[in-house]
Design an enzyme around this catalytic site. Structure first.
Site, short mmCIF file in Angstrom:
data_model
loop_
_atom_site.label_atom_id
_atom_site.label_comp_id
_atom_site.label_asym_id
_atom_site.label_seq_id
_atom_site.Cartn_x
_atom_site.Cartn_y
_atom_site.Cartn_z
N ASP A 163 37.57 51.02 32.76
CA ASP A 163 37.17 50.29 33.97
C ASP A 163 36.37 49.05 33.59
OD1 ASP A 163 35.74 49.45 36.39
OD2 ASP A 163 36.39 51.34 37.25
N HIS A 219 39.95 49.60 36.63
CA HIS A 219 39.43 49.61 37.99
C HIS A 219 40.61 49.46 38.95
CE1 HIS A 219 35.86 49.49 40.49
NE2 HIS A 219 36.43 48.55 41.23
N SER A 230 35.93 52.19 44.81
CA SER A 230 34.94 51.22 44.35
C SER A 230 33.70 51.30 45.25
CB SER A 230 35.56 49.83 44.32
OG SER A 230 34.76 48.93 43.60
#
Length: 378
Positions: free
Chosen positions: A313, A346, A243
């Protein structure tokens, strides 16, 4: 009616919905779906185990006594089938990873391996390995606990291993070093790598370029100290992140030895052999500074990149990492591996899942290709 069993079936149904869809709002629904999907999209078999156990207990305790109860049991087949679909989708990850490696690095670069079934199906949340030692809270800077790192190394300390540095995510305002990509760190450390996971200074107290300066300090620390834990004195150093950590890893890889980001340690070598970005914000800039956008930092001598992103995501759409992939491929002389993970959400790097284990195989193949190339050059 067996209300408890009904609640279990409803929850399992919601889990399936959140795994197979990408929900952006409203906020309460988003956060609820995000948290459930974050876990069960990677380990859907745990929810399946729970559903099967709840069904067995409901029958054993005589709770399935009415027509309505039997209808609920029949409906439970739907989330059970959905969880199997989610599981099988993760199991097909290797069929995406291997072709992506072959396309970017050449035929035969990617290899298929048998997944560690016992670990995935029975112990997905237990990341530690007996042959790996974790050395905690080593200082690499003067910012207290935000400048601490952990080292993962094989207990036998075999010599000559490469180095992987990992930066956690958290949008630069939260997160810590012992939460993300641990299956990757432990796997590589068990094979003789020296792996480092580091904290760094966070917003709002700190802003760019403080995060990148910390990343450079970690790279400099690794070059000076990793040999104490088994790395080769001239070890290939890879930088990775999840991330926001992927964003920072990309920045670090694209600004080697830049004195602007190395105040007080300008002479340190902060170049890296390769960069690995997982579910990263890779075409974003922070604190109003376009120089924080990795797309604006691409260069002909950029190191090889491996970028992996889920097509579901919830936080970062695939157009974001693809922008960096396009920019790199237009300028860099090094290969760029882009792996788009079907059904991936994610933060897919938290557990021993079929998806992440197959991706770790790909990361190993990528690193092997890079280090083999360095040996040929040297």
């Amino acid at each position: 009616m067996a209300v408890g069993y009904l609640v279990t079936v409803v929850l399992a149904t919601l889990i399936v919905v959140f795994c197979v869809t990408c929900i952006h709002g409203p906020k309460p629904l988003f956060y609820f779906s995000y948290r459930l999907g974050l876990v069960f999209n990677e380990v859907p078999h745990l929810a399946l185990y729970g559903l099967v156990l709840a069904t067995a207990l409901a029958f054993a305790e005589g709770d399935i006594a009415t027509t309505a109860d039997r209808v609920v049991v029949g409906l439970a087949v739907l989330p059970a089938a959905g969880l199997v679909v989610v599981l099988r989708r993760g199991m097909r990850t290797a069929s995406v990873v291997v072709p992506a490696l072959d396309e970017a690095l050449g035929a035969g670069a990617g290899t298929r391996r048998r997944p560690p079934l016992a670990r995935i199906l029975l112990r997905p949340v237990f990341r530690r390995r007996r042959d790996v030692r974790r050395v905690r809270n080593l200082e690499y800077g003067d910012a207290g606990r935000r400048n601490l790192l952990d080292v993962y190394h094989h207990r036998a300390r075999p010599e000559g291993g490469p180095v992987l540095i990992h930066f956690h995510g958290g949008h630069y305002d939260q997160g810590r070093k012992d939460t993300q990509s641990l299956p990757l760190l432990y796997r590589l450390a068990s094979q003789g790598w020296v792996c480092i996971s580091a904290n760094y200074r966070l917003r709002p107290a700190f802003s760019h370029p403080d995060h990148l300066i910390d990343a450079k300090k970690v790279i400099a620390w690794a070059r000076e100290h990793a040999k104490e834990y088994g790395a080769d004195s001239d070890a290939a150093v890879f930088v990775s992140g999840s991330s926001a950590g992927g964003h920072m890893a990309a920045q670090a890889a694209l600004t080697p030895n830049d004195p602007v980001y190395q105040p007080g340690f300008e002479e340190a070598d902060t170049s890296v052999a390769g960069a690995i970005a997982l579910n990263g914000f890779l075409a974003e800039y922070f604190d109003g500074d376009p120089a924080t956008n990795p797309v604006n930092l691409v260069r002909a001598d950029a190191p090889p990149f491996l970028i992996a992103h889920g097509d579901l995501d919830e936080l970062v759409e695939t157009a974001n990492p693809k922008a960096l992939v396009t920019a790199l491929r237009a300028v860099s002389t090094s290969p760029v591996v882009y792996i788009e993970l079907p059904g991936g959400h994610h933060a897919f790097d938290l557990f021993h899942s079929f998806r992440f284990e197959a991706l770790i195989d790909g990361i190993e193949d990528f690193a092997a290709w890079v280090t083999a190339g360095e040996r040929r050059v040297n």
